[in-house]
Write an enzyme that holds these catalytic residues in place. Structure first.
Site, short mmCIF file in Angstrom:
data_model
loop_
_atom_site.label_atom_id
_atom_site.label_comp_id
_atom_site.label_asym_id
_atom_site.label_seq_id
_atom_site.Cartn_x
_atom_site.Cartn_y
_atom_site.Cartn_z
CD GLU A 176 -3.10 -1.11 2.12
OE1 GLU A 176 -2.94 -0.42 3.13
OE2 GLU A 176 -4.12 -1.80 1.92
CD GLU B 209 -4.57 -5.82 2.10
OE1 GLU B 209 -5.27 -4.96 2.65
OE2 GLU B 209 -3.33 -5.86 2.19
C1 BMA Z 1 -4.91 -3.39 4.77
C2 BMA Z 1 -3.72 -4.22 5.17
C3 BMA Z 1 -3.35 -4.08 6.58
C4 BMA Z 1 -4.53 -3.90 7.48
C5 BMA Z 1 -5.81 -4.21 6.79
C6 BMA Z 1 -7.01 -3.97 7.62
O1 BMA Z 1 -4.61 -2.10 4.51
O2 BMA Z 1 -2.67 -4.03 4.29
O3 BMA Z 1 -2.46 -3.02 6.73
O4 BMA Z 1 -4.37 -4.66 8.60
O5 BMA Z 1 -5.93 -3.42 5.65
O6 BMA Z 1 -7.15 -2.63 7.96
#
Ligand code: BMA
Length: 844
Positions: A422, A519
């Site tokens: 990120e 994610e």
């Molecule tokens: C994303 C991940 C982590 C974090 C998750 C939940 O940004 O890369 O940094 O734990 O979200 O917030």
């Protein structure tokens, strides 16, 4: 996918001039440990860390218990020293060179042998080798004097005069330490939004002395390549040597691969100093895993594709994100890793992303992934921050990257190197409110670190797999825009991360129709049996200080309540402990249902382009595992227990799955298949009234084609037609279930589609659930009976380790047989007395 590739034992036979192998002695075992002022002194195991040493000697309680993360802050603020004496196990005069090698030092330390400073360490991801030929004696005293990682990071930040490197500190809710981006240490050890702050000190990997004459092998790797022109496979066998002779060493190397009946001999010449030899070995009749990251135009869509072609086939990546399995790495055993990774494979995952805020995992992690067919997206360890690029820092990172790539590149499980987590997005979306005139400096730093250094080293060390600079990224489009795109979350390029806690998660239209979802997630609480181990009765309520303390994501507990409240009645039980347990149950139901909806959306978007978006080829939800017992996005609790989400994942990642969604009053069912051949199947759609175990109507659609490696529409009906067809049904009173059934036993899981929220549902009756348990060989059979339809039926056997074949299911038949696979010995009696059965109507 089956095993990711063929792993071959390659034997490198020694050079002809070799004069006996090296002497290697591990210094693992018992060391002395003392605090800065000597007030605490104890025996400590190496590999290990201060916290686990103190725990082992009974000097502290379980650091995970209640508020101990804060109580024990003093441990990481102190400067500890590890020391031991050892006798040299061989005659040093016989050897030209003797080294003291640390596989991992966590993190900042001065290393002394017999009161001579050998050097310093400042990067837990490096291997450190010190020449001790002239220092070693018959009896030796080795000392590792640590400096607190917290003080070091603060000091580095103070000394960094050029410009500030944000973020300075984590949000207060994380109760963490500041300036972690100034130290090459596990970034989440200073706290994260799912983890505690335990900035450990210790010798976290093996330490040894090694002695040799002439030369010594430092790294050895094997990577397969396919030579298109010759239509032949060859292996690149790379060996990195330290040559201590003053003259070049010439000799013969034989590469022998008994399994392939391959033996080839090469004459080589090693120059004095450190150097490598690369041998190319031709291979016949055998295939290795290949990987390509395909980014090319898609007809009818702006932008580029972003998918993995493995062994020549486009593969939909299904899985999750891996974080460190413990704050104290020395507690992460082979068995811990195996259990977690096996659980990933058992839930039909084919991939995991090793997230950039943790550690490069131990060799065994990748060995297991190679073996069980889990592909790895490997981040470099930089996350959610900007990073310095001064000379010392860059040199340390360069050493780290080449060490890690050399160590890991032989693992076929790794399919991608990725520069960071990120950090492209952090600059592009200006997370840290950098004034616009200054942004250029940070962009320059970004390119220096991830492109000019990390990428360059990766490409020179390993040409066998792709590299992206960040996640999320727009891939080639980011490159085109100077490695930082305007919007790294663009659905037309690369991967995306997506989090939304304020919309209705049952509504698929809120999700981005991305090329690759690397994610996304929702939180839940771990089960009561897990929480119980680190809490006391006064903590057992959703709003206790403890419940607030363990929640490291701002507003997390409230967000879960809101998401639950959209579709479920909130628990009202007058008994506070029961109410807490009911809340835990509902957070898990909510999380499972939300991530199911989102993942199914990504899977059914794989073969279509709608309004220029689609061709989604990956779904890695956040996050697989937990670092401690706390609310988080994980599907596996600390200790390995499966949350309801993990059981749901087993179904929503099934290789053959029908998925339903509703669009403008029309119900669509897609057939999703990861199988390599088309299958002709029957789609069975049942409609039940909530009030009856007898279906209101049944429909068998025969001759439905589940197209290989695709998601295709297989059924469509307007909801009003469907309700009319199934007499007496309304959205509130009925539910749809469906499955794909084929000849020769091929069958999908039974999926469901809810036509209304549960808080509005009509006709659900409180059920009488009964169960009988029996043993069958190494497993236990649970036969469940119900008197009414029961949503989200959950079997929980507390702390008995193991997993069920299914859980959290919608029970629409009188009887269901569930298998329990124990992970350690148990008995029918123990299971019966621990079992708690819950379904939605038990929550009042
Ligand atoms: C994303 C991940 C982590 C974090 C998750 C939940 O940004 O890369 O940094 O734990 O979200 O917030």
């Amino acid at each position: 996918m089956g095993p990711a590739a063929l792993v071959l034992p390659v034997l490198l036979l020694p050079l002809a001039v070799a004069a006996g192998g090296p002497e290697v002695r591990s210094l693992r075992g018992s060391w002395q440990l003392r605090s800065g002022n000597g007030s605490v002194s104890l025996r400590a195991e190496v590999p290990g860390c201060v916290h686990t040493a103190l725990l082992c000697r009974g000097l502290i309680q379980d650091p995970y218990y209640r508020f101990n993360d804060v109580t024990y802050r003093w441990i990481s603020l102190d400067n500890w020293t590890y020391s031991r004496t050892f006798k040299t196990p061989f005659d040093v005069r016989k050897w030209q060179k003797v080294n003291l090698v640390f596989e991992g030092v966590d993190t900042v330390a001065q290393i002394l042998l017999n009161n001579v400073t050998l050097g310093r360490t400042d990067n837990m991801f490096n291997r450190y080798s010190f020449d001790i030929t002239s220092v070693i004696q018959e009896v030796n005293f080795v000392e590792v004097r640590f400096l607190s990682a917290v003080s070091y990071a603060a000091e580095q930040s103070r000394c960094h005069k050029a410009h500030s490197i944000p973020p300075a500190c984590p949000p207060p809710v994380q109760k963490g330490e500041c300036h972690v981006n100034f130290i090459r240490k596990e970034q989440c050890s200073f706290s994260w939004d799912w983890g505690p702050s335990f900035p450990t000190q210790g010798i976290w990997k093996d330490v040894r002395i090694e002695a040799y004459n002439h030369y010594h092998l430092i790294y050895f790797s094997v990577t397969p390549f396919f030579a298109k022109s010759a239509q032949q496979w060859y292996l690149e066998v790379e060996s990195i040597f330290d040559v201590v002779s003053s003259k070049p060493i010439a000799g013969l190397v034989t590469v022998n691969i008994p399994k392939l009946q391959t033996q080839q001999t090469f004459s080589v010449k090693l120059q004095p100093g450190e150097g490598s030899i690369v041998l190319l070995v031709n291979i016949n009749k055998v295939y290795f895993r290949t990987v390509e990251l395909v980014q090319e135009p898609i007809p009818g869509s702006p932008g580029l594709s972003f998918y993995f072609r493995i062994n020549g086939r486009p593969i939909f990546i299904k899985g999750s994100n891996w974080i460190p399995a413990d704050s104290f790495q020395d507690r992460v055993t082979y068995d811990t890793l195996r259990l977690l990774l096996k659980s990933a494979a058992d839930a039909n995952m084919n991939a995991l992303r090793v997230w950039g805020g943790g550690v490069y995992e131990q060799d065994e992690f990748y060995d297991i992934c190679d073996e069980i067919g889990i592909m790895i997206w490997q981040d470099f360890m930089f996350a959610c921050a900007l990073y310095p690029t001064n000379q010392n820092y860059l040199e340390s990172v360069r050493a780290e990257v080449s060490h890690q790539v050399r160590r890991l590149k032989s693992h076929p499980s790794i399919i991608l190197w990725s520069g960071n987590n990120e950090n492209e997005a952090a600059i592009a979306s200006n997370w840290f409110s950098i004034p616009s005139p200054d942004i250029g400096v940070y962009i320059k730093d970004y390119v220096t670190l991830y492109v000019k250094n990390i990428r360059e080293i990766v490409l020179s060390e390993d040409k066998s797999r792709p590299f992206v600079a960040s996640s999320p990224t727009n891939g080639l489009e980011s490159v085109k825009e100077g490695w930082l795109s305007q919007n790294p979350y663009d659905t037309h390029y690369g991967d995306t991360h997506f989090y939304d806690y304020s919309s209705d998660c049952w509504n698929w239209t809120v999700y981005p129709k991305t090329r690759f979802a690397s994610e996304y997630g929702f939180q839940s609480w771990p089960s009561f049996s897990t929480i119980e181990k680190v809490s006391s009765p006064e903590d057992w309520s959703y709003t206790s200080n403890f419940s607030l303390h363990r929640q490291h994501h701002d507003g997390g507990n409230i967000q879960m309540l809101q998401e639950i409240g959209r579709h479920f009645k909130l628990p009202q039980n007058p008994d506070p402990v029961k109410k807490f347990k009911d809340m835990i149950y509902l957070t898990q139901v909510m999380q499972a249902q939300c991530i199911k909806t989102e993942t199914e959306f990504y899977r059914f978007s794989q073969s279509e382009i709608i309004n220029g978006e689609g061709h989604t080829m990956g779904a890695l939800y956040w996050q697989l595992n937990d670092i401690w017992q706390a609310p988080s996005w994980a599907s596996l609790e600390y200790g390995g227990k499966w949350k309801l989400l993990h059981y749901f994942a087993q179904n929503f990642f099934a290789p053959l799955l029908p998925v339903a969604y509703e669009d403008k009053g029309v119900l669509h069912i897609y057939g999703i298949s990861d199988l390599h051949e088309d299958h002709k199947l029957t789609l069975r759609v049942l409609v039940h009234a909530w009030s009856s175990l007898e279906p209101v109507c049944t429909l068998d659609e025969e001759g439905v084609i589940a197209k290989a490696q695709s998601a295709v529409p297989i059924y469509k009906e307007s909801i009003s037609d469907l309700l009319e067809r199934c007499r007496n049904c309304t959205r509130k009173s009925c539910v749809i279930t469906f499955s794909l059934v084929g000849e020769d036993g091929l069958q999908s899981p039974t999926n469901h589609y809810f036509l209304s929220s549960f808080k509005d549902a009509v006709g659900l009756e409180k059920t009488q659930l009964s169960v009988s348990v029996s043993q069958q060989d190494d497993t236990y059979i649970f036969v469940l009976q119900t008197t009414a339809i029961a949503p989200f039926v959950t079997l929980d056997v507390g702390s008995i380790k193991g997993r069920f074949s299914d859980n959290g299911f919608l029970m629409t038949e009188k009887k269901k047989v569930i298998v329990f696979y124990p992970w350690e010995p148990t008995s029918v009696e123990e299971l019966e007395s621990s079992l708690i059965l819950t379904s939605l109507l038990d929550i009042v």
